[in-house]
Design an enzyme around this catalytic site. Sequence first.
Site, PDB file in Angstrom:
ATOM      1  N   ASN A  96      38.679  48.378  64.614  1.00  0.00           N
ATOM      2  CA  ASN A  96      38.528  48.266  63.125  1.00  0.00           C
ATOM      3  C   ASN A  96      38.671  46.857  62.595  1.00  0.00           C
ATOM      4  O   ASN A  96      38.172  46.478  61.846  1.00  0.00           O
ATOM      5  CB  ASN A  96      39.072  49.101  62.432  1.00  0.00           C
TER       6      ASN A  96
ATOM      7  N   GLN B 108      34.296  53.445  63.570  1.00  0.00           N
ATOM      8  CA  GLN B 108      33.700  52.221  63.213  1.00  0.00           C
ATOM      9  C   GLN B 108      32.259  52.173  63.666  1.00  0.00           C
ATOM     10  O   GLN B 108      31.501  51.168  63.176  1.00  0.00           O
ATOM     11  CB  GLN B 108      34.522  50.889  63.738  1.00  0.00           C
TER      12      GLN B 108
ATOM     13  N   SER C 106      34.018  59.191  60.300  1.00  0.00           N
ATOM     14  CA  SER C 106      34.333  59.451  58.920  1.00  0.00           C
ATOM     15  C   SER C 106      33.260  59.008  57.958  1.00  0.00           C
ATOM     16  O   SER C 106      32.730  58.149  58.334  1.00  0.00           O
ATOM     17  CB  SER C 106      35.505  58.633  58.859  1.00  0.00           C
ATOM     18  N   ALA C 107      32.891  59.756  57.085  1.00  0.00           N
ATOM     19  CA  ALA C 107      31.754  59.595  56.271  1.00  0.00           C
ATOM     20  C   ALA C 107      31.575  58.348  55.562  1.00  0.00           C
ATOM     21  O   ALA C 107      30.807  57.833  55.230  1.00  0.00           O
ATOM     22  CB  ALA C 107      31.473  60.819  55.396  1.00  0.00           C
ATOM     23  N   HIS C 108      33.086  58.148  55.009  1.00  0.00           N
ATOM     24  CA  HIS C 108      32.693  56.745  54.057  1.00  0.00           C
ATOM     25  C   HIS C 108      32.453  55.470  54.848  1.00  0.00           C
ATOM     26  O   HIS C 108      32.202  54.547  54.215  1.00  0.00           O
ATOM     27  CB  HIS C 108      34.113  56.622  53.210  1.00  0.00           C
TER      28      HIS C 108
ATOM     29  N   THR D 155      39.437  75.970  53.051  1.00  0.00           N
ATOM     30  CA  THR D 155      38.121  76.022  52.457  1.00  0.00           C
ATOM     31  C   THR D 155      37.345  74.470  52.786  1.00  0.00           C
ATOM     32  O   THR D 155      37.711  73.862  52.411  1.00  0.00           O
ATOM     33  CB  THR D 155      38.247  76.255  50.771  1.00  0.00           C
TER      34      THR D 155
ATOM     35  N   CYS E  41      44.547  50.643  55.854  1.00  0.00           N
ATOM     36  CA  CYS E  41      45.622  51.367  55.596  1.00  0.00           C
ATOM     37  C   CYS E  41      46.913  50.938  55.577  1.00  0.00           C
ATOM     38  O   CYS E  41      48.030  51.541  54.890  1.00  0.00           O
ATOM     39  CB  CYS E  41      45.516  52.566  56.629  1.00  0.00           C
TER      40      CYS E  41
END
Length: 378
Positions: A143, A171, A191-193, A229, A322
């Site tokens: 990354n 990535q 990861s979707a974002h 959920t 992060c």
Amino acid sequence: MTQCFEMGLVNPASQHRSGRQARRVLEECREKILGLLGANSRAPRQDRLVFTSGGTESNNLAIHGLLAAHDVIASGEAGQSRGNVVISAIEHPSVLEPAERLPSCGYELRHLPVSPGGHVLLDALEPTIDADTRLVCVMYANNELGTIQPIREIANYCDARSIPLHCDAVQVAGKLPIDFHELGVSTLTFSAHKFHGPRGIGGLLVRHGVQLRPFLLGGSQQLGTRPGTENVASAVGMAKALELMLNEGSTEARGESSWAEQIVSLRDLLETTILANSNAQVIGVSPRMPHATNLAFPGIDRQALVMALDLAGVECSTGSACSSGSSEPSHVVVATGADPTLIRGSIRLSLDANLTSDDILLAAERILDVVRGMTPGK
Ligand code: PLP
């Protein structure tokens, strides 16, 4: 996603009609994502997709789940040796930090070194991995540097020794095609974002036959592997974003050059303009992801540079997003063995597919202006 909200598709575990409808939509997303990432969605050799809250959770689930499947970590007796775990020296903190906890559970932690250009050294596999290795973790692309790791070779090595291999592909997923089956890893995080999908959702692909114990407890959703959920609207957004990125990024959809080729030419323009007009150096060599660059400005302090660039309208980071509030040097750049003056002045930029060459030249101009202003004696 709006349709999901409007239809009130809330709880796919409910047995009533709207619950069943939500389950159907969720399962369609699961099947679509498995197909788009080259996983097998058909019995009898069915791979699994576990929906999670994102890359961080998927990586934690993989590390704990793969190890616990063989060895119940929680019941480890103090001082008992459980073998070793091998990770690359440039993993994302969401792999690095759970791995750093493992010695307290009886595992020895070993690191695979990288070349100055930012790739895992294949020569290091043999001296590092042995009969006591319980898990290997190597990311698909880094990354901070964008460097693409030799995953297929590492997967072959681990497969021949029946050692599980976890791959953090956050990535890469959505940006370049992934053939999960062909790649040969045990588990793969996305990861979707990172492909213009919603924040707060991601997944873990689990190869057929691989055992994974739950990390979270307290429900039977997703066969108990990840209780809680499921977020149907976000799963719909993630499946759609992945489809759009992979299909619209292709040469077919974009004319003569693919998304990757277009963005590489923008990245090259940024790098060549900056290198020609400053003493900056690029850290990380090919093969690299198209969207990423790590530029080191000797003599400049990276934190001050990031702040000055923000004021100038150029958004970039140091280290992983992060941990970018910290003043510690990036463990990734340090692992390349770069000179301390480069480590001190290294920033990372990510490019978006919607940028134009005018945007890039404007960004380069602003970066060069800020760097000149911060250079002593200029
Ligand atoms: N792994 C890599 C390589 C990343 O770049 C990131 C985020 O930037 C993550 C994991 C964490 O993903 P998430 O933000 O979805 O938790």
